[in-house]
Design an enzyme around this catalytic site. Structure first.
Site, PDB file in Angstrom:
ATOM      1  CE1 TYR A  95      28.270  53.805  46.387  1.00 32.68           C
ATOM      2  CE2 TYR A  95      26.969  54.563  44.662  1.00 32.68           C
ATOM      3  CZ  TYR A  95      27.736  54.725  45.480  1.00 32.68           C
ATOM      4  OH  TYR A  95      28.123  56.002  45.922  1.00 32.68           O
ATOM      5  CD  GLU A 138      26.998  59.166  45.618  1.00 31.51           C
ATOM      6  OE1 GLU A 138      26.560  58.113  44.723  1.00 31.51           O
ATOM      7  OE2 GLU A 138      27.865  59.217  46.304  1.00 31.51           O
TER       8      GLU A 138
HETATM    9  C1  HEM Z   1      30.600  52.749  49.826  1.00 32.83           C
HETATM   10  C2  HEM Z   1      31.474  53.018  48.678  1.00 32.83           C
HETATM   11  C3  HEM Z   1      32.251  54.191  48.301  1.00 32.83           C
HETATM   12  C4  HEM Z   1      33.282  54.802  49.035  1.00 32.83           C
HETATM   13  C5  HEM Z   1      33.411  54.837  50.677  1.00 32.83           C
HETATM   14  C6  HEM Z   1      33.795  55.880  48.169  1.00 32.83           C
HETATM   15  C7  HEM Z   1      34.753  56.668  48.665  1.00 32.83           C
HETATM   16  C8  HEM Z   1      35.560  57.441  47.780  1.00 32.83           C
HETATM   17  C9  HEM Z   1      36.656  58.688  48.517  1.00 32.83           C
HETATM   18  C10 HEM Z   1      37.004  58.464  49.677  1.00 32.83           C
HETATM   19  C11 HEM Z   1      36.768  59.212  47.262  1.00 32.83           C
HETATM   20  C12 HEM Z   1      37.778  60.294  47.038  1.00 32.83           C
HETATM   21  C13 HEM Z   1      37.127  61.682  47.655  1.00 32.83           C
HETATM   22  C14 HEM Z   1      37.982  62.892  47.325  1.00 32.83           C
HETATM   23  O1  HEM Z   1      38.922  63.272  48.073  1.00 32.83           O
HETATM   24  O2  HEM Z   1      37.776  63.824  46.374  1.00 32.83           O
HETATM   25  C15 HEM Z   1      36.233  58.767  46.040  1.00 32.83           C
HETATM   26  C16 HEM Z   1      36.154  59.256  44.778  1.00 32.83           C
HETATM   27  C17 HEM Z   1      35.877  58.594  43.533  1.00 32.83           C
HETATM   28  N1  HEM Z   1      34.994  57.478  43.846  1.00 32.83           N
HETATM   29 FE1  HEM Z   1      34.176  56.657  45.234  1.00 32.83          FE
HETATM   30  N2  HEM Z   1      33.420  55.658  46.814  1.00 32.83           N
HETATM   31  C18 HEM Z   1      32.645  54.616  46.892  1.00 32.83           C
HETATM   32  C19 HEM Z   1      31.808  54.086  45.865  1.00 32.83           C
HETATM   33  C20 HEM Z   1      32.158  54.373  44.442  1.00 32.83           C
HETATM   34  C21 HEM Z   1      31.662  53.653  43.509  1.00 32.83           C
HETATM   35  C22 HEM Z   1      30.468  52.586  43.290  1.00 32.83           C
HETATM   36  C23 HEM Z   1      32.289  54.370  42.330  1.00 32.83           C
HETATM   37  C24 HEM Z   1      31.936  53.960  40.658  1.00 32.83           C
HETATM   38  C25 HEM Z   1      32.410  52.881  40.352  1.00 32.83           C
HETATM   39  C26 HEM Z   1      33.189  55.389  42.652  1.00 32.83           C
HETATM   40  C27 HEM Z   1      33.999  56.270  42.123  1.00 32.83           C
HETATM   41  C28 HEM Z   1      34.662  57.170  42.434  1.00 32.83           C
HETATM   42  C29 HEM Z   1      35.352  58.175  41.545  1.00 32.83           C
HETATM   43  C30 HEM Z   1      35.671  58.086  39.920  1.00 32.83           C
HETATM   44  C31 HEM Z   1      36.208  58.882  42.394  1.00 32.83           C
HETATM   45  C32 HEM Z   1      36.975  59.995  41.918  1.00 32.83           C
HETATM   46  C33 HEM Z   1      38.275  59.358  41.574  1.00 32.83           C
HETATM   47  C34 HEM Z   1      39.651  60.052  40.970  1.00 32.83           C
HETATM   48  O3  HEM Z   1      39.745  61.110  41.163  1.00 32.83           O
HETATM   49  O4  HEM Z   1      40.196  59.448  40.235  1.00 32.83           O
HETATM   50  N3  HEM Z   1      32.979  55.167  44.350  1.00 32.83           N
HETATM   51  N4  HEM Z   1      35.046  57.978  46.560  1.00 32.83           N
END
Ligand code: HEM
Ligand SMILES: Cc1cc2nc3c(=O)[nH]c(=O)nc-3n(C[C@H](O)[C@H](O)[C@H](O)COP(=O)(O)OP(=O)(O)OC[C@H]3O[C@@H](n4cnc5c(N)ncnc54)[C@H](O)[C@@H]3O)c2cc1C
Length: 393
Positions: A95, A138
């Site tokens: 994060y 989580e």
């Molecule tokens: C407040 C912080 C965060 C928000 C608001 C956020 C938001 C999101 C959103 C909106 C999605 C798409 C979900 C979907 O439509 O299926 C997503 C997917 C994802 N997030 Fe986050 N996220 C956050 C933090 C993180 C962190 C810290 C990581 C790791 C470095 C991360 C890694 C991922 C990954 C790997 C995906 C799937 C991406 C893909 O399909 O290629 N996220 N996140």
């Protein structure tokens, strides 16, 4: 809880996010993936190239800013993010990386005239608030899954014990824990995270569980994507006895208990979660209409299996629609693209039904519109994407 001043500043940036959110998140990902190679394997590079993931994040940030005074409105979106994060094993230490890159991206994309110290400070607090919510939720799920019967934490080694070609493009893989222990139960519609090392490079992908867990095996069914790294590796390289790492099942596109008629509509490999849903629903007496669309008979997977179930379960009706007749495969119920009249004929008369659908984005947009026009209540019509969520218009 953010103070009133921070909330007001975050809300004042909504118009900027509406017009420039995607440019901001595209810049953010480019910077983060270049500067922090340790988080690169978590992300599917195809979702970066298509812009789907930057768009999904931009939408998430915009929704958060819009609803900063009423976070309870974000329930569905937050659940989707949490499930995706859990299936890809996102951890608290990730994060701060996202946070620092996001704040830098806001400063560099908007410029310091707009992204003043006050704006950056308000967004730093707002990010931390959301990060705390996600990390907490989580963490609770990771703990719950680690303590449950058959559960585990992090990656667990599984071995390929069986593979079955289901069509010209789709192959099923049966996976069993290397330690021969029990596996975690799941709800029909959920998916697992797969961690692989291909050519020395780590990759993570999600795959829906395509059968109700039998004994201590999970089944996934994978379509070979042209030039797709993981799907081609699974199809061409993975042999019986080979190992791969799995993260626990997750996902909120799940079959909920109901007595209403159930309609499952899929296009192509979108069939996978509907198979587990079909199997589960047939344990009850609810009527099920199973509608599947494929390019042609050669790529239509699981036809014999669904036909067999219909033979033993009179409550199941199935309908197949092929875009083209290949002249070789058994005939479909309709040839061409699924149209309104066809769908209406195949739906139960009572439109107070539960519909679940999945397939290519264009297909899902059409199905969503058609179900609405057919009189199915919108909130009873549910779908998921095999990638980052987007708007179905
Ligand atoms: C407040 C912080 C965060 C928000 C608001 C956020 C938001 C999101 C959103 C909106 C999605 C798409 C979900 C979907 O439509 O299926 C997503 C997917 C994802 N997030 Fe986050 N996220 C956050 C933090 C993180 C962190 C810290 C990581 C790791 C470095 C991360 C890694 C991922 C990954 C790997 C995906 C799937 C991406 C893909 O399909 O290629 N996220 N996140
Ligand atoms: C919840 C969920 C459930 C899923 N369930 C299933 C399932 O049950 N069965 C299934 O088959 N799939 C499923 N998927 C999709 C799966 O996760 C993979 O996305 C899919 O297998 C493709 O992965 P790949 O590594 O083979 O292809 P990738 O390497 O990710 O490539 C995908 C496509 O993008 C193109 N591409 C890649 N990189 C670039 C680039 N830099 N520029 C331009 N184009 C590029 C490739 O040529 C290819 O056509 C699911 C996805 C999700 C999110």
């Amino acid at each position: 809880m953010l103070n009133a001043q921070d909330r007001a500043i975050v809300k004042s940036t909504v118009p900027l996010l509406e017009s420039g959110g995607e440019a901001l998140t595209t810049y953010f990902y480019k910077m983060m993936l270049e500067e922090y190679p340790e988080v690169r394997p978590l992300f599917n590079q195809a979702h970066q190239a298509s812009g789907d993931q930057p768009r999904a994040l931009a939408n998430g940030v915009l929704m958060y800013a819009r609803h900063i005074d009423e976070l309870e409105q974000l329930g569905d979106l937050v659940a989707k993010i949490i499930n995706k994060h859990v299936a890809l094993q996102i951890l608290p230490e990730h994060y701060p990386i996202v946070g620092s890159c996001l704040i830098r991206a806001i400063a560099e994309v908007l410029g310091r005239d707009i992204a003043t110290d006050e704006v950056l400070q308000a967004w730093t607090h707002a990010y931390q608030q959301l990060a705390d919510i996600l990390i907490g939720a989580e963490g609770a799920i990771y703990n719950e899954k680690a303590e449950a019967v058959g559960g585990w934490r992090g990656a667990r080694e599984f071995k390929l014990v069986k593979r079955v070609d289901e069509s010209a493009e789709i192959t099923s893989f049966y996976l069993q824990p290397a330690d021969d222990g029990p596996i975690l139960g799941f709800t029909a519609g959920q998916y697992i995270g797969l961690q692989l090392f291909i050519g020395g490079e780590e990759m993570r992908r999600n795959y829906s569980l395509s059968a109700v867990a039998g004994g201590n095996q999970y089944r996934i069914s994978v379509k070979r994507e042209p030039n797709g790294v993981v799907s081609n590796y699974l199809h061409d390289q993975l042999q019986i006895g080979d190992s791969l790492q799995l993260f626990t099942p997750s996902g909120e596109f799940t079959l909920t208990e109901s007595q209403k008629p159930l309609v499952l509509i899929s296009g192509g490999v979108g069939i996978t979660p509907t198979l587990a849903m079909l199997e589960t629903a047939l344990e009850t007496s609810r009527p099920v209409h199973f509608i599947h669309c494929a390019r042609n008979g050669a790529v239509h997977a699981f036809r014999d299996w669904v036909d067999g179930l219909a033979g033993s379960h009179p409550q199941l009706k199935h309908f197949y629609c092929y875009a083209e007749d290949d002249g070789v495969s058994p005939a479909a119920d309709a040839v061409g693209l699924l149209d309104q009249q066809q769908l209406e004929q195949w739906l139960p008369e009572d439109r107070d039904l539960d519909a679940y659908f999945l397939g290519p984005k264009g297909f899902m947009a059409v199905v969503k519109r058609q179900l609405k026009a057919a009189g199915v209540p919108e909130k009873q019509s549910r779908y998921e994407f095999f990638g980052p969520a987007s708007v179905l218009e």
